[in-house]
Write a protein that holds these residues in place. Structure first.
Motif, mmCIF file in Angstrom:
data_model
loop_
_atom_site.group_PDB
_atom_site.id
_atom_site.type_symbol
_atom_site.label_atom_id
_atom_site.label_comp_id
_atom_site.label_asym_id
_atom_site.label_seq_id
_atom_site.Cartn_x
_atom_site.Cartn_y
_atom_site.Cartn_z
ATOM 1 N N ILE A 1 0.682 -22.054 -6.473
ATOM 2 C CA ILE A 1 0.310 -21.511 -5.167
ATOM 3 C C ILE A 1 -0.165 -20.071 -5.308
ATOM 4 O O ILE A 1 -1.158 -19.666 -4.709
ATOM 5 N N SER A 2 0.507 -19.301 -6.148
ATOM 6 C CA SER A 2 0.095 -17.913 -6.370
ATOM 7 C C SER A 2 -1.303 -17.856 -6.978
ATOM 8 O O SER A 2 -2.125 -17.017 -6.587
ATOM 9 N N SER A 3 -1.591 -18.742 -7.923
ATOM 10 C CA SER A 3 -2.921 -18.740 -8.536
ATOM 11 C C SER A 3 -3.983 -19.191 -7.527
ATOM 12 O O SER A 3 -5.096 -18.684 -7.532
ATOM 13 N N GLN A 4 -3.627 -20.134 -6.649
ATOM 14 C CA GLN A 4 -4.563 -20.562 -5.611
ATOM 15 C C GLN A 4 -4.850 -19.409 -4.649
ATOM 16 O O GLN A 4 -5.971 -19.254 -4.186
ATOM 17 N N MET A 5 -3.836 -18.600 -4.380
ATOM 18 C CA MET A 5 -4.047 -17.431 -3.521
ATOM 19 C C MET A 5 -5.033 -16.480 -4.159
ATOM 20 O O MET A 5 -5.900 -15.921 -3.484
ATOM 21 N N ALA A 6 -4.926 -16.280 -5.464
ATOM 22 C CA ALA A 6 -5.849 -15.387 -6.165
ATOM 23 C C ALA A 6 -7.275 -15.933 -6.072
ATOM 24 O O ALA A 6 -8.220 -15.182 -5.842
ATOM 25 N N LEU A 7 -7.414 -17.253 -6.247
ATOM 26 C CA LEU A 7 -8.738 -17.865 -6.128
ATOM 27 C C LEU A 7 -9.291 -17.720 -4.714
ATOM 28 O O LEU A 7 -10.471 -17.436 -4.525
ATOM 29 N N THR A 8 -8.426 -17.931 -3.729
ATOM 30 C CA THR A 8 -8.844 -17.794 -2.338
ATOM 31 C C THR A 8 -9.299 -16.369 -2.062
ATOM 32 O O THR A 8 -10.292 -16.149 -1.386
ATOM 33 N N LYS A 9 -8.591 -15.407 -2.617
ATOM 34 C CA LYS A 9 -8.957 -13.996 -2.426
ATOM 35 C C LYS A 9 -10.327 -13.734 -3.057
ATOM 36 O O LYS A 9 -11.164 -13.071 -2.451
ATOM 37 N N ASN A 10 -10.560 -14.254 -4.280
ATOM 38 C CA ASN A 10 -11.866 -14.094 -4.925
ATOM 39 C C ASN A 10 -12.963 -14.757 -4.097
ATOM 40 O O ASN A 10 -14.042 -14.193 -3.911
ATOM 41 N N LYS A 11 -12.693 -15.950 -3.612
ATOM 42 C CA LYS A 11 -13.658 -16.685 -2.793
ATOM 43 C C LYS A 11 -13.953 -15.890 -1.522
ATOM 44 O O LYS A 11 -15.108 -15.780 -1.098
ATOM 45 N N GLN A 12 -12.915 -15.319 -0.963
ATOM 46 C CA GLN A 12 -13.069 -14.534 0.255
ATOM 47 C C GLN A 12 -13.933 -13.299 -0.006
ATOM 48 O O GLN A 12 -14.825 -12.987 0.781
ATOM 49 N N ASP A 13 -13.697 -12.618 -1.106
ATOM 50 C CA ASP A 13 -14.499 -11.438 -1.453
ATOM 51 C C ASP A 13 -15.965 -11.824 -1.665
ATOM 52 O O ASP A 13 -16.871 -11.116 -1.211
ATOM 53 N N LEU A 14 -16.200 -12.951 -2.345
ATOM 54 C CA LEU A 14 -17.570 -13.419 -2.563
ATOM 55 C C LEU A 14 -18.259 -13.755 -1.241
ATOM 56 O O LEU A 14 -19.438 -13.439 -1.043
ATOM 57 N N MET A 15 -17.524 -14.379 -0.344
ATOM 58 C CA MET A 15 -18.120 -14.732 0.940
ATOM 59 C C MET A 15 -18.409 -13.488 1.777
ATOM 60 O O MET A 15 -19.430 -13.426 2.470
ATOM 61 N N LYS A 16 -17.536 -12.492 1.716
ATOM 62 C CA LYS A 16 -17.797 -11.245 2.439
ATOM 63 C C LYS A 16 -19.080 -10.608 1.919
ATOM 64 O O LYS A 16 -19.912 -10.137 2.698
ATOM 65 N N GLN A 17 -19.244 -10.599 0.603
ATOM 66 C CA GLN A 17 -20.459 -10.050 0.002
ATOM 67 C C GLN A 17 -21.677 -10.873 0.424
ATOM 68 O O GLN A 17 -22.731 -10.323 0.730
ATOM 69 N N SER A 18 -21.512 -12.185 0.450
ATOM 70 C CA SER A 18 -22.604 -13.066 0.855
ATOM 71 C C SER A 18 -22.992 -12.810 2.315
ATOM 72 O O SER A 18 -24.182 -12.783 2.645
ATOM 73 N N VAL A 19 -22.007 -12.610 3.172
ATOM 74 C CA VAL A 19 -22.290 -12.318 4.582
ATOM 75 C C VAL A 19 -23.076 -11.008 4.692
ATOM 76 O O VAL A 19 -24.052 -10.918 5.444
#
Length: 185
Positions: free
Chosen positions: A39-57
């Motif tokens: 779950i902790s590693s999934q959170m890290a992935l979600t955070k990375n995905k979130q940062d990428l999407m913010k940049q994409s926006v």
């Protein structure tokens, strides 16, 4: 007085089953610990995905604004070309009425008008393409924003789960270690 040691050995029926059950419970606790790490590693992935999407926006927002400016420019060019074609058509019609349609000046005016009309058609196509691209960028921007909202919700859920499970993980490890010690005895 003499001292003597008394050793008591307790034998239970089904002792082997009890040890197996305790060992299985310990393994289950360890599995829970590994799930916490997952779950902790999934959170890290979600955070990375979130940062990428913010940049994409942000990038899509810049593209949208640039394309909006492009549409405005092409629209202005289209309007100017249309006005020029309308003026040339008026000039042609006046010459045709005054000098006749077969005069050299009327024919030259007609060619200029037809060329201007073709330019209007080209600018119309460019404008349609620019507006289509603007719509595509806007759609992609909206979809990315929606995905970002979903990712924020996921991160919030993972965060609550992680904080809850992180708090009990040391206790679970202690219980699992205790079970393992019991089964070795």
């Amino acid at each position: 007085m003499a001292t003597s040691d008394i050793t008591i050995k307790l034998a239970l029926e089904g002792g082997q089953e009890l040890k197996t059950g305790i060992r299985d419970a310990g393994l289950s606790m360890r599995n829970l610990g590994s799930e916490l790490k997952k779950i902790s590693s999934q959170m890290a992935l979600t955070k990375n995905k979130q940062d990428l999407m913010k940049q994409s926006v942000q990038n899509l927002g810049k593209q949208f604004n640039t394309q909006k400016g492009n549409v405005k420019l092409v629209n202005q060019q289209f309007t100017e070309a249309k006005q020029k074609a309308d003026a040339l058509e008026k000039e042609y019609r006046e010459l045709a009425s005054a000098q006749g349609e077969n005069s050299k000046e009327t024919q030259q005016a007609k060619e200029k008008w037809l060329e201007a009309s073709r330019n209007v058609d080209r600018y119309s196509q460019k404008l349609n393409q620019a507006e289509t691209k603007l719509n595509q960028i806007e759609l992609e921007l909206r979809q990315t924003q929606q995905e970002l909202i979903k990712t924020n919700i996921e991160e919030s859920k993972f965060g609550r789960i992680n904080s809850t499970l992180t708090g009990i993980q040391p206790r679970l490890n202690a219980v699992a270690n205790g079970f393992m010690k019991i089964t070795k005895a």
